[in-house]
Design an enzyme around this catalytic site. Structure first.
Site, PDB file in Angstrom:
ATOM      1  N   SER A 160       0.851  -1.190   0.000  1.00 21.95           N
ATOM      2  CA  SER A 160       0.000   0.000   0.000  1.00 21.95           C
ATOM      3  C   SER A 160       0.881   1.231   0.000  1.00 21.95           C
ATOM      4  O   SER A 160       1.998   1.214   0.543  1.00 21.95           O
ATOM      5  CB  SER A 160      -0.903   0.021   1.228  1.00 21.95           C
ATOM      6  OG  SER A 160      -1.595   1.257   1.314  1.00 21.95           O
ATOM      7  N   TYR A 195      -2.734  -1.040  10.108  1.00 25.05           N
ATOM      8  CA  TYR A 195      -2.640  -1.273   8.664  1.00 25.05           C
ATOM      9  C   TYR A 195      -1.320  -0.709   8.125  1.00 25.05           C
ATOM     10  O   TYR A 195      -0.621  -1.365   7.341  1.00 25.05           O
ATOM     11  CB  TYR A 195      -3.833  -0.627   7.973  1.00 25.05           C
ATOM     12  CG  TYR A 195      -3.915  -0.853   6.485  1.00 25.05           C
ATOM     13  CD1 TYR A 195      -4.312  -2.083   5.970  1.00 25.05           C
ATOM     14  CD2 TYR A 195      -3.607   0.166   5.592  1.00 25.05           C
ATOM     15  CE1 TYR A 195      -4.403  -2.291   4.600  1.00 25.05           C
ATOM     16  CE2 TYR A 195      -3.693  -0.030   4.228  1.00 25.05           C
ATOM     17  CZ  TYR A 195      -4.088  -1.256   3.739  1.00 25.05           C
ATOM     18  OH  TYR A 195      -4.176  -1.456   2.374  1.00 25.05           O
TER      19      TYR A 195
END
Length: 261
Positions: A145, A158
């Site tokens: 990401s 995350y």
């Protein structure tokens, strides 16, 4: 060791194939003629997607995989390999999203995100890499990401997991050098998927306001899962002798109007 060319048949395992980027990637590869193993927890959804791929003339098999369970991962890999042959391409993209301020989430909530996004990806890698090394070829793609490069508030677990993916890929890349096996990471920017759609609305609004405050939400455009599928395909279809190790894909901002146009 001489580089072994890509074989004509390259079976693909896509983890997280029940929706979003994983489902789009599975369909993209199947349409391009690759045998595809669809892996996720929701077997009923995978069966529907496999039927859709086969109806379009592709080759697909659905296997249940829970990336938080070692035995489930090993079993799914075995089933996929038995159905399609030795896996030449593996895409580790399973995951979900939980948000919260770091001083308010529990240690268990933090650990759950790490287990899915980081430990889960490692479990898939560990279960598939051996035969690739033995054959002297293969591509393993981790879905990371852009938060690893640009962290966002409300997403500490995350961010930590995806930052861990970057470190894992960098380490693996050194370890695999000279084996003929390639590893890469694809980092999506903001992508319109089902991930995060069940979040609390008030928390989501507060999170987005914080993102704006720190300049992390520049525009409202989103990538589609197909954009990521195309990037993943580009990474693994590089000819032998070349290695696309990192790929960051961001949504393009809207073009500002000029005059009367």
């Amino acid at each position: 060791m001489a580089l072994i060319p890509h074989p004509e048949r390259r079976p693909v395992l896509v983890a997280g194939a029940s929706s979003g980027i994983g489902a789009a990637t599975a369909e993209w590869f199947a349409a391009a003629g690759y045998p595809v193993a669809l892996a996720a927890r929701r077997l009923d959804v995978l069966d529907e997607l496999a039927d859709k791929i086969r109806a379009a003339g592709g080759e697909a098999v659905a296997v249940r995989m829970d990336v938080t369970d070692d035995a489930s991962v090993v079993d799914a890999v075995a089933r996929a390999s038995e159905a399609l042959g030795g896996l030449e391409i593996v895409v580790a993209g399973a995951g979900d999203l939980a948000i919260g301020l770091t001083h308010q989430i529990t240690p268990d909530e933090f650990a759950a995100q790490i287990d899915i996004h980081l430990n889960g990806a490692f479990r898939i890698y560990r279960a598939t890499i051996g035969p690739m090394i033995e054959r002297g070829r293969g591509d393993f793609v981790f879905i990371g990401s852009d938060v690893a490069k640009r962290p966002r508030p409300w997403s500490a677990a995350y961010v930590a997991a995806k930052s861990g993916i970057d470190g894992l890929v960098a380490t693996i890349g050194m370890e695999l050098e000279g084996t003929g096996v390639r590893v890469g990471v694809v980092r999506p920017g903001q992508t319109l998927t089902g991930m995060g759609m069940n979040l609390d609305q008030k928390q989501t609004e507060d999170m987005l306001n914080d993102w704006i405050k720190f300049g992390l939400a520049r525009h409202g455009n989103f990538l589609s899962p197909e954009h990521l599928a195309q990037g993943i395909h580009a990474m693994v279809t590089m000819p032998r002798g070349a290695h696309l190790r990192e790929l960051e894909i961001e949504a393009e901002g809207a073009i500002a109007k000029k005059g009367n146009h």
